[in-house]
Design an enzyme around this catalytic site. Structure first.
Site, PDB file in Angstrom:
ATOM      1  N   ASP A  74     -25.949  26.655 -58.951  1.00 40.06           N
ATOM      2  CA  ASP A  74     -26.221  27.944 -58.329  1.00 40.06           C
ATOM      3  C   ASP A  74     -27.531  27.911 -57.546  1.00 40.06           C
ATOM      4  O   ASP A  74     -28.367  27.008 -57.734  1.00 40.06           O
ATOM      5  CB  ASP A  74     -26.295  29.000 -59.452  1.00 40.06           C
ATOM      6  CG  ASP A  74     -25.906  30.390 -58.988  1.00 40.06           C
ATOM      7  OD1 ASP A  74     -25.889  30.635 -57.772  1.00 40.06           O
ATOM      8  OD2 ASP A  74     -25.628  31.241 -59.863  1.00 40.06           O
ATOM      9  N   ASP A 116     -19.545  36.969 -56.097  1.00 42.67           N
ATOM     10  CA  ASP A 116     -19.786  37.626 -57.381  1.00 42.67           C
ATOM     11  C   ASP A 116     -18.925  38.877 -57.521  1.00 42.67           C
ATOM     12  O   ASP A 116     -18.924  39.513 -58.576  1.00 42.67           O
ATOM     13  CB  ASP A 116     -21.270  38.010 -57.513  1.00 42.67           C
ATOM     14  CG  ASP A 116     -22.110  36.827 -57.992  1.00 42.67           C
ATOM     15  OD1 ASP A 116     -21.521  35.831 -58.454  1.00 42.67           O
ATOM     16  OD2 ASP A 116     -23.345  36.912 -57.911  1.00 42.67           O
TER      17      ASP A 116
END
Ligand code: GLA
Length: 709
Positions: free
Chosen positions: A457, A525
């Protein structure tokens, strides 16, 4: 007897003309009288003589002697547009002036060599074609050819190439825009007669704009018409500048870095730019997408032949609140649902209880994992799944042991207040010591914990960029990205079984550069199935379904509070690399059983989704879908979704343009057979149930027994 195929790349030294051929396109250029490569043609196959004869000669003394667009514009001569190469020499002179120094053709690669007439600057414009793709890869290699005592040359811009389209009376621009939790929204507008800039100044590819664009003359549809598109293989800041002039000329120049960055090329140094890939497609937006998917699967993604596993990820279920017992409980339920890879997300390390602390300290948090991660990894393996781990290695919280030990490692300007985003700073991975630490840390993590998969990430952008003490501080923007690439490549080489998912607060770092070294990317997300339909459709404009990770999460959705039935959520996520991210401990027996059934069904259709040919479907009343066809036409799967019913309308039959006219297909659930012609022309009755959140998964099998394509 087979007729000999023309060579894919040729260069005629006498005329200074080069020709590149792909299966469905031709690209021509020539060396201009001033030594600069000039554009000739890019589009449907024509022969060289025709192309050259049709060359326009709209010279006028106001504009100078050669108005033909450059293959990479420089700043000298009567050029006033966007310069793809901007250089400044030590004596203050700006701009290169070329002497053509020859061309090399090797396999599918063409190299055009230019040297500056006065200064020690050389440039190679490189083109690469492959026999099975219409994508043309371009890049530039720029070098300082002077002796050690010569001054550096400042490079203010070095694009990977400029692309020019045939003149048409109008042009339309399609590109992908968005934001966090709203990535890859297709934007399709008339191209302004102006300079239009698509860019990221964030040091990462960005959620806001993706480095891909498509242009058409305003007449392309999903199924037909000419589309010119391009995508940049770079995961840092970038810029693509499109220019449309009032005379109908459209050119775009693109490459790494945003405006006002520069670097110094030192004697003997050679800098290679990222690939800027261009594609001409005669078959509409759908055809262009299919050509990109095929190119990315065949030539970009690692292990395209592998099935991407059905994964479980703990983030939406547990947030930062992870521990061994809780993760094990989820892992058992995940395994029962048919999950193949269990990923422990954020919260497992350092002092990480929320997003304010711990980033940088990549050792298991003692109160959550008193025995370390190994027991969890072993149990996950015993349950028959692979073990994955979330990391955010480029970042650090100021509240961490790493930051306390090395405050100088972060990207920062000592005289400026450092902006914190998500309470974190970015490490300057351009620094060799940081890169070395990062590689060693990840290598150890993977080795010691039997990690099969990393979710990599990156949750903040670059601000207050500086590199104290470095003679050429803007190198940060290049070196950070290059070192991240190199570390991923090294980890993969040392751990051949390791698979990696790219993530950047969702889909903030999705580009051909990342996709060359990760197996898949986290799309967004936002896991709300209704929002996802649009995000996934945009993603699929260029990137293939195998790389598009899509989870089924809880209802109501944590981000949007929307309540969506489980089957609908699955049907949307099944259009990509399926995952589950819900709180399985709170799912009912019935829901878990339904999930297991849908996961099993996904595994059956997975080869079609991940390696098939994709046709987007669009119906009235917000009905949409995707049809994946087996490359040999033997099997097909159609996923359709209609989030909202409007006016009680019954959806009309959907035309399936991915079928063959002369073939016969059988629908698996009803056993009904149809001719391909019928399904293409009249369409297939979808049989969507009434009400909101109607979805179906329809499978067709070819049954005429004829050898397929
Ligand atoms: C980012 C990712 C999420 C999750 C969180 C963890 O937002 O996109 O999937 O991993 O970070 O903090």
């Amino acid at each position: 007897m087979d007729t000999p195929q023309p060579a894919p790349v040729s260069f005629d030294a006498e005329g200074g003309e080069a020709l590149l051929r792909t299966p469905n396109s031709v690209y021509a250029l020539r060396i201009g009288t001033d030594g600069s490569p000039r554009h000739g043609y890019w589009g449907t196959p024509l022969d060289l003589a025709e192309i050259l004869e049709s060359r326009s000669s709209a010279e006028n003394s106001f504009e100078g002697s050669d108005p033909t667009p450059d293959e990479l514009a420089i700043e000298t001569g009567s050029r006033f547009g966007v310069a793809g190469l901007r250089v400044r020499f030590a004596d203050g002179v700006r701009g290169a002036q070329w002497r053509f120094a020859g061309a090399e053709v090797e396999g599918g690669v063409l190299r055009l060599r230019m040297v500056d007439r006065v200064y020690p600057l050389a440039l190679e414009l490189v083109y690469r074609v492959r026999p099975d793709s219409d994508v043309i890869e371009r890049w530039v290699e720029v070098s300082h050819t002077g002796g050690a005592d010569e001054p550096a040359i400042v490079v203010e811009r070095c694009d990977s190439g400029a692309w020019t389209l045939p003149k048409r009376s109008d042009y339309r621009l399609s590109h992908l825009v968005g934001g966090w939790a709203a990535e890859t929204q297709v934007q399709r507008d008339r191209l302004a007669v102006a300079e239009t800039v698509l860019t990221s100044r964030r040091g990462l590819t960005s959620h806001q704009a993706n480095p891909w664009l498509a242009l058409d003359a305003g007449d392309a549809t999903e199924d037909s018409g000419e589309v010119w598109s391009a995508a940049l293989a770079w995961s840092g800041s970038w810029r693509i500048a499109v220019n449309r002039d009032p005379g109908g000329q459209v050119t775009f120049s693109g490459g790494f870095g945003h405006e006002a960055l520069s670097f110094r090329l030192t004697p003997g140094e050679r800098m290679r730019t990222p690939v800027f890939a261009g594609l001409y497609s005669p078959d509409g937006f759908g055809g262009a997408s299919r050509a990109w998917h095929e190119y990315i699967r065949t030539h970009v993604l690692p292990h395209p032949e592998e099935d991407r596993p059905v994964l479980y990820n703990s983030w939406e279920a547990t947030g930062f609140d992870v521990d061994e017992a809780g993760q094990l409980e989820l892992a058992r339920l995940a395994a029962q649902s048919g999950v193949e890879l269990f990923v422990l997300d954020d919260g497992w390390f350092g002092a990480r209880r929320d997003d304010r602390a711990g980033l940088g300290d990549w050792t298991p948090r003692a109160e959550a994992f008193p025995r370390g991660l190994r027991p969890l990894a072993d149990e996950v393996h015993r349950l028959g799944m692979r073990f994955g781990l979330w990391v955010e290695p480029e970042m650090v919280n100021p509240d961490s042991d790493l930051y306390r030990a090395h405050p100088e490692w972060v990207v920062h300007a000592p005289t400026r207040k450092a902006t914190e985003l998500r309470n974190q700073q970015m490490l300057n991975v351009g620094r060799p010591d940081v890169a070395e630490w990062m590689h060693a840390t990840l290598d150890r993590l993977v080795r010691e914990n039997a990690v099969d998969f990393l979710k990599w990430d990156a949750n903040r952008m670059v601000t207050e960029a500086a590199w104290p003490g470095h003679p050429d501080p803007d190198r940060l923007w290049i070196d950070h990205v290059r070192n991240v690439y190199e570390i991923i490549d090294r980890l993969r080489a040392d751990h051949p079984g390791l698979r990696i998912e790219g993530c950047c607060g969702g889909g903030g770092r999705v580009d051909l550069g990342m996709l060359a070294r990760v197996d898949q990317v986290w799309t967004s997300d936002n896991t709300d199935a209704t929002d996802r339909i649009g995000i996934q459709a945009g993603f699929g404009q260029v990137y293939p379904a195998a790389a598009m990770v899509a989870w089924v999460t809880d209802s109501p959705n944590p981000l949007t509070s929307r309540e969506v039935p489980l089957r609908f959520r699955f049907h949307v996520a099944m259009a990509g690399a399926l995952g589950i991210g819900g709180k399985l401990t709170e799912w009912s027996e019935k829901e878990l059983a339904e999930a297991a059934e849908l996961v099993a069904e996904y595994k059956e259709i997975r080869p079609l989704v991940q390696r098939g040919i994709a046709y987007r479907l669009q119906g009235p009343d917000a009905m949409s879908g995707v049809h994946y066809a087996a490359p040999d036409d033997s099997e097909h799967v159609i996923l359709v979704w209609r989030p909202t019913i409007r006016f009680g309308h019954w959806p009309p039959p959907t035309r399936l343009m991915g079928l063959r006219e002369d073939a016969t297909y059988q629908e698996a659930s009803s056993g009904a057979t149809y001719s391909g012609r019928l399904l293409r022309e009249r369409g297939l009755e979808l049989g969507l149930p009434a009400g909101d959140y109607a979805s179906r998964l329809i499978r067709l099998r070819r049954v005429d027994g004829v050898e397929s394509r």
